[in-house]
Design a protein around this motif. Structure first.
Motif, PDB file in Angstrom:
ATOM      1  N   SER A  55       0.817  -1.225   0.000  1.00  0.00           N
ATOM      2  CA  SER A  55       0.000   0.000   0.000  1.00  0.00           C
ATOM      3  C   SER A  55       0.846   1.269   0.000  1.00  0.00           C
ATOM      4  O   SER A  55       0.569   2.223   0.741  1.00  0.00           O
ATOM      5  CB  SER A  55      -0.943   0.005   1.215  1.00  0.00           C
ATOM      6  N   MET A  56       1.877   1.308  -0.832  1.00  0.00           N
ATOM      7  CA  MET A  56       2.707   2.510  -0.937  1.00  0.00           C
ATOM      8  C   MET A  56       2.005   3.570  -1.770  1.00  0.00           C
ATOM      9  O   MET A  56       1.157   3.259  -2.615  1.00  0.00           O
ATOM     10  CB  MET A  56       4.059   2.167  -1.574  1.00  0.00           C
ATOM     11  N   ASP A  57       2.384   4.838  -1.547  1.00  0.00           N
ATOM     12  CA  ASP A  57       1.809   5.897  -2.375  1.00  0.00           C
ATOM     13  C   ASP A  57       2.481   5.902  -3.744  1.00  0.00           C
ATOM     14  O   ASP A  57       3.467   5.203  -3.974  1.00  0.00           O
ATOM     15  CB  ASP A  57       1.921   7.261  -1.687  1.00  0.00           C
ATOM     16  N   TRP A  58       1.948   6.682  -4.663  1.00  0.00           N
ATOM     17  CA  TRP A  58       2.424   6.651  -6.043  1.00  0.00           C
ATOM     18  C   TRP A  58       3.896   7.040  -6.161  1.00  0.00           C
ATOM     19  O   TRP A  58       4.638   6.446  -6.945  1.00  0.00           O
ATOM     20  CB  TRP A  58       1.565   7.570  -6.914  1.00  0.00           C
ATOM     21  N   ALA A  59       4.320   8.035  -5.387  1.00  0.00           N
ATOM     22  CA  ALA A  59       5.726   8.446  -5.436  1.00  0.00           C
ATOM     23  C   ALA A  59       6.625   7.314  -4.963  1.00  0.00           C
ATOM     24  O   ALA A  59       7.688   7.049  -5.555  1.00  0.00           O
ATOM     25  CB  ALA A  59       5.945   9.687  -4.575  1.00  0.00           C
ATOM     26  N   GLY A  60       6.200   6.632  -3.910  1.00  0.00           N
ATOM     27  CA  GLY A  60       6.972   5.508  -3.404  1.00  0.00           C
ATOM     28  C   GLY A  60       7.067   4.375  -4.406  1.00  0.00           C
ATOM     29  O   GLY A  60       8.111   3.731  -4.539  1.00  0.00           O
ATOM     30  N   VAL A  61       5.987   4.130  -5.120  1.00  0.00           N
ATOM     31  CA  VAL A  61       5.978   3.082  -6.144  1.00  0.00           C
ATOM     32  C   VAL A  61       6.985   3.397  -7.245  1.00  0.00           C
ATOM     33  O   VAL A  61       7.777   2.540  -7.654  1.00  0.00           O
ATOM     34  CB  VAL A  61       4.567   2.926  -6.744  1.00  0.00           C
ATOM     35  N   CYS A  62       6.978   4.622  -7.731  1.00  0.00           N
ATOM     36  CA  CYS A  62       7.899   5.013  -8.805  1.00  0.00           C
ATOM     37  C   CYS A  62       9.352   4.995  -8.332  1.00  0.00           C
ATOM     38  O   CYS A  62      10.259   4.575  -9.064  1.00  0.00           O
ATOM     39  CB  CYS A  62       7.533   6.397  -9.338  1.00  0.00           C
ATOM     40  N   ILE A 119       0.562   0.800 -11.921  1.00  0.00           N
ATOM     41  CA  ILE A 119      -0.492   1.309 -11.041  1.00  0.00           C
ATOM     42  C   ILE A 119      -1.817   1.361 -11.790  1.00  0.00           C
ATOM     43  O   ILE A 119      -2.874   0.986 -11.260  1.00  0.00           O
ATOM     44  CB  ILE A 119      -0.131   2.718 -10.527  1.00  0.00           C
TER      45      ILE A 119
END
Length: 213
Positions: A34-41, A84
């Motif tokens: 459940s990471m945020d989008w910035a963390g995913v990238c 995502i």
């Protein structure tokens, strides 16, 4: 993986695919946390470029790819972001994760061997460089996701990298056609990894509880 001979266009093309593939595995792993989008990238970039960065630092091979060509950062981030948007369309996410990870493992292994060969490293260093490039990014991904790395808990993984590296390095000494050999090595390595997953081929495990005396 990052400075490939201009004649080996196949490896160059596969490296683009592998960067995107590995960043997508990171996005799938990040989604489970459940990471945020910035963390995913960010995790996608670390996973896709981390192995090559570690290898280049150890070999003193500069500049790093993502420093010299920031477009690779964009490819990694784009691959993660696309995941995502598309993850919900993928029914069997675990299978997608394993296939994408296998692609990254095999291609990065070949690319790591290639860089080590270019700096006149010996054969053992060539193989180790390939293994670092192929495996380290996935290890970083799993550690940052607070999971036991796939390298240590699943079917043949590092062994696939070693076999792929040895097979690929054969072309260096025999002066074989680089494009054809790259394709052949890719098919061999990917098939080996997928068979290991399918039939659960594993290295012998060391089990010691300390209770038997």
């Amino acid at each position: 993986m990052w400075t490939m001979p201009p004649t080996d266009s196949v490896l160059q093309m596969l490296s683009f695919i592998a960067v995107a593939a590995q960043s997508m595995t990171a996005a799938l792993a990040a989604g489970r946390r459940s990471m945020d989008w910035a963390g995913v990238c960010m995790l996608g970039a670390i996973t896709a470029l981390g192995g090559g960065t570690i290898r280049d630092v150890l070999l003193g091979h500069y500049p790093l790819l993502w420093v010299k060509h920031p477009i690779y950062l964009a490819i990694a981030a784009a691959g993660a972001f696309a995941t995502i948007l598309l993850a919900r369309l993928v029914v069997r996410l675990n299978l997608a994760f394993l296939v994408l990870d296998a692609i990254g493992l095999v291609v990065f292994t070949m690319a790591g061997c290639d860089v080590a060969w270019q700096v006149d490293a010996s054969l053992p260093i060539v193989i180790v460089s390939g293994m670092i490039t192929g495996c380290a990014g996935g290890v970083l991904r799993d550690i940052l996701c607070n999971e036991v790395p796939l390298l240590f808990r699943s079917e043949l993984y590092a062994s696939v990298s070693v076999v792929t590296g040895l097979f690929y390095a054969t072309a260096f000494g025999l002066n074989l056609n680089p494009q054809a050999w790259t394709v052949l090595t890719f098919v061999l390595g990917l098939t080996f990894r997928m068979l290991a997953i399918r039939y659960k081929w594993e290295m012998p495990k060391f089990v010691f509880s300390g209770e038997d005396r």
